[in-house]
Design a protein around this motif. Structure first.
Motif, PDB file in Angstrom:
ATOM      1  N   ASN A   7       0.789  -1.327   0.057  1.00  9.75           N
ATOM      2  CA  ASN A   7      -0.128  -0.104   0.000  1.00  9.75           C
ATOM      3  C   ASN A   7       1.032   1.295   0.100  1.00  9.75           C
ATOM      4  OD1 ASN A   7      -1.580   2.140   0.664  1.00  9.75           O
ATOM      5  ND2 ASN A   7      -2.824   0.774   2.090  1.00  9.75           N
ATOM      6  N   GLU A   8       0.771   2.023  -1.047  1.00 13.14           N
ATOM      7  CA  GLU A   8       1.863   3.198  -1.116  1.00 13.14           C
ATOM      8  C   GLU A   8       1.584   4.399  -0.272  1.00 13.14           C
ATOM      9  OE1 GLU A   8       1.912   4.422  -5.327  1.00 13.14           O
ATOM     10  OE2 GLU A   8       2.638   2.523  -5.810  1.00 13.14           O
ATOM     11  N   ASP A   9       0.223   4.341   0.204  1.00 14.35           N
ATOM     12  CA  ASP A   9       0.047   5.276   1.490  1.00 14.35           C
ATOM     13  C   ASP A   9      -0.410   4.774   2.710  1.00 14.35           C
ATOM     14  OD1 ASP A   9      -2.661   4.712   0.598  1.00 14.35           O
ATOM     15  OD2 ASP A   9      -3.117   6.799   0.527  1.00 14.35           O
ATOM     16  N   PHE A  10       0.602   3.734   3.080  1.00 15.79           N
ATOM     17  CA  PHE A  10       0.202   2.757   4.663  1.00 15.79           C
ATOM     18  C   PHE A  10       0.130   3.750   5.625  1.00 15.79           C
ATOM     19  CE2 PHE A  10       1.686  -0.432   7.241  1.00 15.79           C
ATOM     20  CZ  PHE A  10       0.631  -1.287   7.099  1.00 15.79           C
ATOM     21  N   GLY A  11       0.977   4.895   5.577  1.00 14.08           N
ATOM     22  CA  GLY A  11       1.098   5.881   6.638  1.00 14.08           C
ATOM     23  C   GLY A  11       1.894   5.624   7.696  1.00 14.08           C
ATOM     24  N   SER A  12       3.172   5.269   7.501  1.00 19.40           N
ATOM     25  CA  SER A  12       4.077   4.997   8.947  1.00 19.40           C
ATOM     26  C   SER A  12       3.983   6.290   9.724  1.00 19.40           C
ATOM     27  CB  SER A  12       5.314   4.672   8.598  1.00 19.40           C
ATOM     28  OG  SER A  12       5.406   3.692   7.756  1.00 19.40           O
ATOM     29  N   SER A  13       3.970   6.136  10.994  1.00 23.39           N
ATOM     30  CA  SER A  13       3.701   7.301  11.885  1.00 23.39           C
ATOM     31  C   SER A  13       4.621   7.155  13.111  1.00 23.39           C
ATOM     32  CB  SER A  13       2.211   7.570  12.302  1.00 23.39           C
ATOM     33  OG  SER A  13       1.616   6.375  13.013  1.00 23.39           O
ATOM     34  N   MET A  14       4.996   5.872  13.507  1.00 23.89           N
ATOM     35  CA  MET A  14       5.796   6.014  14.916  1.00 23.89           C
ATOM     36  C   MET A  14       6.301   4.464  15.042  1.00 23.89           C
ATOM     37  SD  MET A  14       4.846   3.821  17.737  1.00 23.89           S
ATOM     38  CE  MET A  14       5.765   3.712  19.380  1.00 23.89           C
ATOM     39  N   MET A  15       7.542   4.327  15.511  1.00 23.10           N
ATOM     40  CA  MET A  15       8.201   3.129  15.587  1.00 23.10           C
ATOM     41  C   MET A  15       9.184   3.207  16.725  1.00 23.10           C
ATOM     42  SD  MET A  15      10.852   1.142  12.924  1.00 23.10           S
ATOM     43  CE  MET A  15      11.797   2.585  13.227  1.00 23.10           C
ATOM     44  N   THR A  16       9.312   2.196  17.553  1.00 24.79           N
ATOM     45  CA  THR A  16      10.339   2.046  18.761  1.00 24.79           C
ATOM     46  C   THR A  16      10.258   0.424  18.825  1.00 24.79           C
ATOM     47  OG1 THR A  16      10.614   2.722  20.949  1.00 24.79           O
ATOM     48  CG2 THR A  16       8.328   1.983  20.754  1.00 24.79           C
ATOM     49  N   VAL A  17      11.506   0.409  19.747  1.00 24.45           N
ATOM     50  CA  VAL A  17      11.704  -1.267  19.920  1.00 24.45           C
ATOM     51  C   VAL A  17      11.273  -1.513  21.347  1.00 24.45           C
ATOM     52  CG1 VAL A  17      13.625  -1.433  18.423  1.00 24.45           C
ATOM     53  CG2 VAL A  17      14.105  -0.978  20.749  1.00 24.45           C
ATOM     54  N   TYR A  18      10.888  -2.738  21.726  1.00 26.07           N
ATOM     55  CA  TYR A  18      10.393  -2.945  22.964  1.00 26.07           C
ATOM     56  C   TYR A  18      10.131  -4.780  22.986  1.00 26.07           C
ATOM     57  CZ  TYR A  18       7.621  -2.856  27.296  1.00 26.07           C
ATOM     58  OH  TYR A  18       7.522  -3.130  28.741  1.00 26.07           O
ATOM     59  N   ASP A  19      10.653  -5.240  24.019  1.00 24.32           N
ATOM     60  CA  ASP A  19      10.418  -6.738  23.933  1.00 24.32           C
ATOM     61  C   ASP A  19       9.011  -6.860  24.817  1.00 24.32           C
ATOM     62  OD1 ASP A  19      10.374  -9.548  24.214  1.00 24.32           O
ATOM     63  OD2 ASP A  19      11.982  -9.480  25.827  1.00 24.32           O
ATOM     64  N   TYR A  20       7.902  -6.916  23.837  1.00 31.23           N
ATOM     65  CA  TYR A  20       6.260  -6.980  24.303  1.00 31.23           C
ATOM     66  C   TYR A  20       6.149  -8.457  24.805  1.00 31.23           C
ATOM     67  CZ  TYR A  20       4.091  -9.920  20.894  1.00 31.23           C
ATOM     68  OH  TYR A  20       3.705 -11.036  20.351  1.00 31.23           O
ATOM     69  N   ASP A  21       6.775  -9.485  24.283  1.00 30.93           N
ATOM     70  CA  ASP A  21       6.154 -10.992  24.733  1.00 30.93           C
ATOM     71  C   ASP A  21       7.483 -11.328  25.851  1.00 30.93           C
ATOM     72  OD1 ASP A  21       8.487 -11.153  22.903  1.00 30.93           O
ATOM     73  OD2 ASP A  21       7.272 -12.371  21.678  1.00 30.93           O
ATOM     74  N   LYS A  22       8.255 -10.435  26.063  1.00 30.92           N
ATOM     75  CA  LYS A  22       9.201 -10.884  27.144  1.00 30.92           C
ATOM     76  C   LYS A  22      10.093 -12.261  26.968  1.00 30.92           C
ATOM     77  CE  LYS A  22       6.402  -8.456  30.859  1.00 30.92           C
ATOM     78  NZ  LYS A  22       5.451  -8.760  31.842  1.00 30.92           N
ATOM     79  N   ASP A  23      10.364 -12.371  25.534  1.00 31.80           N
ATOM     80  CA  ASP A  23      11.148 -13.568  25.284  1.00 31.80           C
ATOM     81  C   ASP A  23      12.592 -13.399  25.097  1.00 31.80           C
ATOM     82  OD1 ASP A  23      11.246 -12.139  22.736  1.00 31.80           O
ATOM     83  OD2 ASP A  23      10.131 -13.887  21.601  1.00 31.80           O
ATOM     84  N   GLY A  24      12.888 -12.084  25.475  1.00 32.06           N
ATOM     85  CA  GLY A  24      14.442 -11.856  25.548  1.00 32.06           C
ATOM     86  C   GLY A  24      15.107 -10.979  24.157  1.00 32.06           C
ATOM     87  N   ASP A  25      14.120 -10.938  23.243  1.00 30.05           N
ATOM     88  CA  ASP A  25      14.652 -10.226  21.972  1.00 30.05           C
ATOM     89  C   ASP A  25      13.662  -8.770  21.681  1.00 30.05           C
ATOM     90  OD1 ASP A  25      12.164 -11.174  20.725  1.00 30.05           O
ATOM     91  OD2 ASP A  25      13.316 -12.579  19.860  1.00 30.05           O
ATOM     92  N   GLN A  26      14.374  -8.073  21.058  1.00 35.32           N
ATOM     93  CA  GLN A  26      13.570  -6.863  20.782  1.00 35.32           C
ATOM     94  C   GLN A  26      12.642  -6.566  19.766  1.00 35.32           C
ATOM     95  OE1 GLN A  26      14.148  -3.782  22.672  1.00 35.32           O
ATOM     96  NE2 GLN A  26      14.927  -5.526  24.099  1.00 35.32           N
TER      97      GLN A  26
END
Length: 174
Positions: A7-26
């Motif tokens: 989709n050419e206007d997918f609209g990226s707006s924010m990104m950050t890294v975080y281990d949401y599932d607590k499995d040791g990787d980002q």
């Protein structure tokens, strides 16, 4: 390339890294709700809150947590104190002519795969970001939001708002 949309206007707006599932990787928390391909900005139905889940060896799997038109930001927090990571997501560029268009939602983590979207508010509109924390020291996660009201409608303004958790979320209610 970690993720690509057709989709050419997918609209990226924010990104950050975080281990949401607590499995040791980002993992990568990612929203797409940028609507500046159109003036005035117009949210699109494919906008939402997402995770690029780290599967190892630089392989990431795109996961849609929820559709939310105009999503610009999401932050992790254990909102319901059940030990897993939930999310707050906010929308700046929703379809504000619809009085039911939501500006903030809570994404309740059921099992790191399923997330239940709970509407929190549609007033104020045009919320740009949020920051969870225990602001009044009662042990419950509250949230501060800020708005950016550069385009109409201007009937639901709110620059900086503190949302205090009254414990209802922790009792399983919406």
């Amino acid at each position: 390339m970690l993720f690509k949309s057709s989709n050419e206007d997918f609209g990226s707006s924010m990104m950050t890294v975080y281990d949401y599932d607590k499995d040791g990787d980002q993992d990568i928390l990612y929203t797409n709700g940028d609507a500046f391909d159109y003036i005035p900005p117009q949210g699109r139905p494919w906008h939402g809150a997402n995770i690029l889940e780290n599967k190892g060896n630089l392989n990431f799997e795109f996961r849609r947590l929820c559709y939310l038109t105009g999503t610009t930001y999401m932050k992790p927090a254990d909102v319901d104190n059940d030990g897993d990571v939930d999310f707050f997501a906010v929308s700046t560029w929703n379809l504000w002519d619809d009085p039911e268009a939501q500006s903030m939602v809570w994404l309740e983590n059921i099992d790191n795969v399923q997330f239940v979207k709970h509407n929190i508010t549609n007033n104020p509109s045009h919320l740009l970001c949020c920051e969870p924390g225990d602001y009044n020291g009662d042990g419950l996660i509250d949230v501060v939001t800020c708005g950016m009201h550069t385009f109409p409608p201007y009937d639901r303004l709110g620059r900086i708002t503190l949302w205090l958790n009254n414990g209802v979320l922790n009792k399983g209610n919406n």
